[in-house]
Design an enzyme around this catalytic site. Structure first.
Site, short mmCIF file in Angstrom:
data_model
loop_
_atom_site.label_atom_id
_atom_site.label_comp_id
_atom_site.label_asym_id
_atom_site.label_seq_id
_atom_site.Cartn_x
_atom_site.Cartn_y
_atom_site.Cartn_z
N LEU A 13 0.86 -1.17 0.00
CA LEU A 13 0.00 0.00 0.00
C LEU A 13 0.90 1.22 0.00
O LEU A 13 2.00 1.20 0.57
CB LEU A 13 -0.89 0.02 1.26
N ASP A 14 0.45 2.29 -0.63
CA ASP A 14 1.21 3.53 -0.60
C ASP A 14 1.39 4.00 0.83
O ASP A 14 0.59 3.69 1.72
CB ASP A 14 0.49 4.62 -1.40
N LYS A 15 2.41 4.78 1.06
CA LYS A 15 2.72 5.28 2.40
C LYS A 15 1.49 5.86 3.09
O LYS A 15 1.20 5.55 4.25
CB LYS A 15 3.82 6.35 2.32
#
Length: 330
Positions: free
Chosen positions: A147-149
């Site tokens: 998942l993106d940050k």
């Protein structure tokens, strides 16, 4: 306090190599051809670049089955590589399920998944190594998707190599259901499907974009509720490309709320009060949460379903916008 050991790291700069296919390779498979033309990289490494969409032939992303022709123009993108002997760190994780084969986690917004340049510590991978030292034996500590940050929500992690390979296969075969909640700019009339290939942006290497040279990407979305200047949607991923939901929703003119990379100025509805404005401006990340994860257990075959509630910041944002909706309607 973090439990760490000394880590070493090295950054290899990104580069691009351009080739024109000589006549002697006409009709050969692309990976075989590249292995002979680029002799400082292994064939397995080059196959990985092809699978990741980093090899472009005549402005179109190649596949492993691609065969080359004399005169084809080939571009090979070598991404920057951050090599890191990762540290185990004592970082709290929200583990919502575990057995001897898998972990299912609820990742908070703001946590980077993998160590990288500028993020050698404090990542989910560091936390996993601190939680289970056996994960040192696995590539990326058993992480099989990311998942993106600044995206919160559910992830599954393998705890042994057999399960890691099975989870990778489930993901490739689209047998892992991933559903997200997203707040987007503007009022959507109805749900729909975005079937648009995604690849790396030519000018901004931090961004992805819809491009014919990209890899197939499919997102199905449906409206949950409409607000005055925004819409809450649920999105099911048929594929899992980098930034897929963020790129697809921006592509149809409804970028995610507060997305720093693909978004636009916040939409402030007429007459919105200062309290709601403040909540909106204080929300500093894309409004995206991986709320549902479903798959068959890679060993037992039992169907597993997990749901993660919205984090506090997202819930407070929706509450403020709902309140604004009610005030405008009264």
């Amino acid at each position: 306090m973090s439990d760490t050991s000394q880590a070493t790291s090295k950054i290899t700069e990104a580069s691009v190599k351009r080739l024109e296919i000589p006549a002697v390779f006409d009709g050969m498979r692309l990976d075989q051809t590249l292995a002979q033309l680029i002799n400082d990289r292994s064939r397995v490494f080059l196959q990985g670049l092809i699978a990741d969409g980093q090899v472009i032939i005549n402005n179109t992303a190649a596949t492993r089955k691609t065969r080359v022709r004399e005169g084809d123009l080939v571009q090979v993108n070598f991404p920057a590589v951050f090599e890191n002997v990762s540290q185990a760190e004592d970082i709290a994780m929200d583990v919502i399920y575990e057995d001897e084969d898998i972990l299912v986690l609820n990742k908070p917004a703001g946590r980077v998944v993998h160590p990288g340049a500028g993020n050698a510590h404090g990542t989910l991978m560091n936390a996993l190594l601190g939680y289970d030292r056996a994960l040192f034996a696995l590539p990326r500590a058993g992480i099989v998707h990311r998942l993106d940050k600044d995206t919160s929500g559910l992830m599954v992690v393998s705890r042994n190599e057999v399960v890691r390979q099975k989870l990778i296969s489930l993901l490739k075969e689209h047998r892992v259901r991933r559903r997200y909640l997203a707040l987007v700019e503007g009022r959507l009339i109805s749900g729909g499907t975005v079937d648009a290939p995604i690849g790396r942006h030519r000018q901004n290497r931090l961004k992805m974009t819809v491009t014919r040279a990209g890899k197939r990407a499919v997102s199905h979305y449906r409206v949950v509720r409409r607000l005055r200047a925004h819409t809450l949607v649920r999105v099911d991923l048929e594929t899992g490309r980098t930034h897929q939901i963020r790129v697809h929703m921006a592509h149809i003119g409804h970028p995610l709320f507060a997305d720093p990379l693909y978004g636009r100025r916040l939409a402030i509805a007429a007459g919105m009060d200062e309290v709601t404005r403040e909540v909106m401006t204080n929300f500093k990340r894309q409004a995206l949460h991986a709320e549902h994860l479903e798959f068959d257990h890679p060993v037992s075959g039992r169907n597993l379903r997990f749901d993660a509630p919205l984090p506090d910041d997202f819930r407070q944002l929706l509450a403020a916008l709902d309140d604004d909706n009610k005030k405008a309607a009264s």
